[in-house]
Design a protein around this motif. Structure first.
Motif: not given
Length: 100
Positions: A27-38, A40-50, A83-89
């Motif tokens: 099976a393959i499932r996904f978990e969504r999260g945020r990498a955190g806030e950096s 200033g104005i720029l933010r880290e992209p959302p994290v998608l764990r595969v 690079r809108s989503v940080d995908v981590r397998w």
């Protein structure tokens, strides 16, 4: 919307590629999260764990599968450009602590 499309596309390609590559994926499932806030104005992209449930697969097989999905999945290709989503397998069997 982008996350849902990315999830669906990656899962469909991953299951097909796993079958063709002989990688025994249950099976393959996904978990969504945020990498955190950096700062200033720029933010880290959302994290998608595969999360890949493949107890009989080696870590190398799962890595090769993720590489193949990155090449063949159109949504993964778009994401690699934007690079809108940080995908981590994650090979779930490697992420779990050993039984006591």
């Amino acid at each position: 919307m982008m996350l849902s499309m990315l999830e669906h596309c990656q899962k469909a390609h991953a299951m097909d590629l796993a079958r063709r590559m002989g990688v025994p994926v249950k099976a393959i499932r996904f978990e969504r999260g945020r990498a955190g806030e950096s700062a200033g104005i720029l933010r880290e992209p959302p994290v998608l764990r595969v999360l890949v449930d493949a107890p009989q697969a080696s870590p190398e097989q799962v890595r090769l599968l993720s590489d193949a999905v990155s090449r063949e999945c159109p949504m993964a290709a778009v994401n690699s450009r934007t690079r809108s989503v940080d995908v981590r397998w994650v090979h779930e069997q490697q992420a779990r602590p050993p039984p006591h």
